[in-house]
Design an enzyme around this catalytic site. Structure first.
Site, short mmCIF file in Angstrom:
data_model
loop_
_atom_site.label_atom_id
_atom_site.label_comp_id
_atom_site.label_asym_id
_atom_site.label_seq_id
_atom_site.Cartn_x
_atom_site.Cartn_y
_atom_site.Cartn_z
N LYS A 159 0.82 -1.21 0.00
CA LYS A 159 0.00 0.00 0.00
C LYS A 159 0.86 1.26 0.00
O LYS A 159 0.51 2.24 -0.64
CB LYS A 159 -1.05 0.01 1.10
CG LYS A 159 -0.63 -0.14 2.49
CD LYS A 159 -1.82 -0.05 3.43
CE LYS A 159 -1.37 -0.18 4.87
NZ LYS A 159 -0.14 -0.89 5.15
N ARG A 194 -7.31 2.71 10.40
CA ARG A 194 -7.02 1.31 10.64
C ARG A 194 -7.97 0.70 11.64
O ARG A 194 -7.78 -0.45 12.04
CB ARG A 194 -5.62 1.21 11.21
CG ARG A 194 -4.59 0.62 10.27
CD ARG A 194 -3.26 0.73 10.98
NE ARG A 194 -2.31 -0.21 10.53
CZ ARG A 194 -1.28 0.09 9.75
NH1 ARG A 194 -1.11 1.30 9.31
NH2 ARG A 194 -0.42 -0.83 9.43
N ARG A 221 13.15 -3.38 10.25
CA ARG A 221 12.28 -2.84 11.29
C ARG A 221 12.04 -3.91 12.35
O ARG A 221 11.90 -5.07 12.03
CB ARG A 221 10.93 -2.43 10.67
CG ARG A 221 10.93 -1.01 10.14
CD ARG A 221 9.74 -0.72 9.28
NE ARG A 221 8.46 -1.17 9.84
CZ ARG A 221 7.29 -0.99 9.22
NH1 ARG A 221 7.24 -0.36 8.06
NH2 ARG A 221 6.17 -1.43 9.77
N ARG A 257 0.65 -8.82 13.27
CA ARG A 257 0.12 -7.65 12.55
C ARG A 257 -0.98 -8.07 11.58
O ARG A 257 -1.96 -7.35 11.39
CB ARG A 257 1.25 -6.93 11.80
CG ARG A 257 2.08 -6.04 12.73
CD ARG A 257 3.46 -5.75 12.17
NE ARG A 257 3.44 -5.02 10.92
CZ ARG A 257 4.44 -5.04 10.03
NH1 ARG A 257 5.51 -5.76 10.25
NH2 ARG A 257 4.36 -4.34 8.93
P1 ADP Z 1 2.40 -1.95 7.81
O1 ADP Z 1 1.23 -1.46 7.03
O2 ADP Z 1 3.37 -2.71 6.98
O3 ADP Z 1 2.00 -2.68 9.06
P2 ADP Z 1 3.00 0.71 8.82
O4 ADP Z 1 4.29 1.41 8.73
O5 ADP Z 1 1.81 1.26 8.12
O6 ADP Z 1 3.30 -0.77 8.31
O7 ADP Z 1 2.59 0.53 10.36
C1 ADP Z 1 3.49 0.07 11.31
C2 ADP Z 1 2.91 0.18 12.71
O8 ADP Z 1 2.62 1.55 13.00
C3 ADP Z 1 1.60 -0.55 12.93
O9 ADP Z 1 1.79 -1.90 13.22
C4 ADP Z 1 1.04 0.24 14.12
O10 ADP Z 1 1.67 -0.13 15.32
C5 ADP Z 1 1.47 1.66 13.81
N1 ADP Z 1 0.43 2.41 13.07
C6 ADP Z 1 0.55 2.95 11.84
N2 ADP Z 1 -0.60 3.54 11.46
C7 ADP Z 1 -1.47 3.35 12.47
C8 ADP Z 1 -2.83 3.69 12.69
N3 ADP Z 1 -3.56 4.35 11.77
N4 ADP Z 1 -3.41 3.32 13.87
C9 ADP Z 1 -2.71 2.67 14.80
N5 ADP Z 1 -1.44 2.29 14.65
C10 ADP Z 1 -0.81 2.62 13.51
#
Ligand code: ADP
Length: 215
Positions: free
Chosen positions: A13, A88, A160, A171
């Protein structure tokens, strides 16, 4: 163009969000990067977010909503934006409706990126990222020119903490439980457009133009 990109971790995404941002000249708002940045800078918000992120849990809704609300107040988002990683949860989706309502704006589309769990797992365990500029590599499919070093800025690449297999599996569960329901919500609103997360990177821009045609 006001777009949300949804999809499980590792579906691609982020890649699609960046491409949409370029095609339509709108800013890309990536909550994961904003939170990682806050952690790196040692801010209060970063301190609150770090534990959740390392465990593969969602960061608290009130924290993330405040971050996005603040960002959407900036005038560069008036003509549109791409949200990558937000909303999310149902609470976050409701908050986004409220924020947009207050701006007199509405979402144009929700791009749902689909990918099989095996694909996602393979991608994320081999993913390496640049802690400075955010560039993303894949040890097999998109290795850096020099091993372990970012092509863009020369910084040492990292894995990461949440890209370890056990955390990735968690996740994915969190995605199914907390994020999938908002897809149903946007489907009822008639906003969802589907795209495969398994295309080759060169195919993506044309595919995006096609999928978002008429939006
Ligand atoms: P991915 O989509 O690969 O899981 P992201 O970088 O989008 O990676 O997200 C990594 C982490 O950041 C998530 O597992 C969560 O802990 C946090 N995070 C990111 N966006 C949100 C959100 N909208 N609400 C809650 N936590 C978030």
């Amino acid at each position: 163009m006001r777009i949300v990109v949804l999809g499980p971790p590792g579906s691609g995404k982020g890649t699609r969000a960046k491409i949409i941002g370029k095609i339509y000249s709108v800013p890309v708002i990536t909550t994961g990067d904003m939170l990682r940045d806050a952690i790196a800078k040692g801010t209060e918000m970063g301190r609150l977010a770090e534990g959740y992120m390392n465990r593969g849990e969602l960061v608290r809704d009130d924290i993330v909503i405040a971050v996005v609300e603040e960002r959407l107040k900036k005038p560069d988002t008036d003509e549109g934006f791409v949200l990558d990683g937000f909303p999310r949860s149902v609470k976050q989706a409701e908050a986004l409706d409220r924020i947009l309502n207050e701006k007199g704006a509405e979402l144009d589309a929700v791009l749902n990126v689909t990918a099989r769990p095996e694909t996602v797992l393979g991608r994320l365990t081999l993913r390496r990222s640049c802690p400075k500029c955010g560039a993303i590599y894949h040890l097999k499919d998109k290795p850096p020119k020099m091993p372990g070093v970012c092509d863009e800025c020369g910084t040492g690449l990292i894995q990461r903490d949440d890209d370890k297999e056990e955390i990735i599996r968690h996740r994915l569960e969190v995605y199914e439980e907390r994020t999938r329901p908002i897809l149903n919500r946007y489907e009822r609103m008639g906003k969802v457009r589907e795209t495969s997360g398994e295309l080759d990177i060169e195919e993506i821009p044309d595919e995006i133009r096609k999928v978002l045609e008429g939006v």
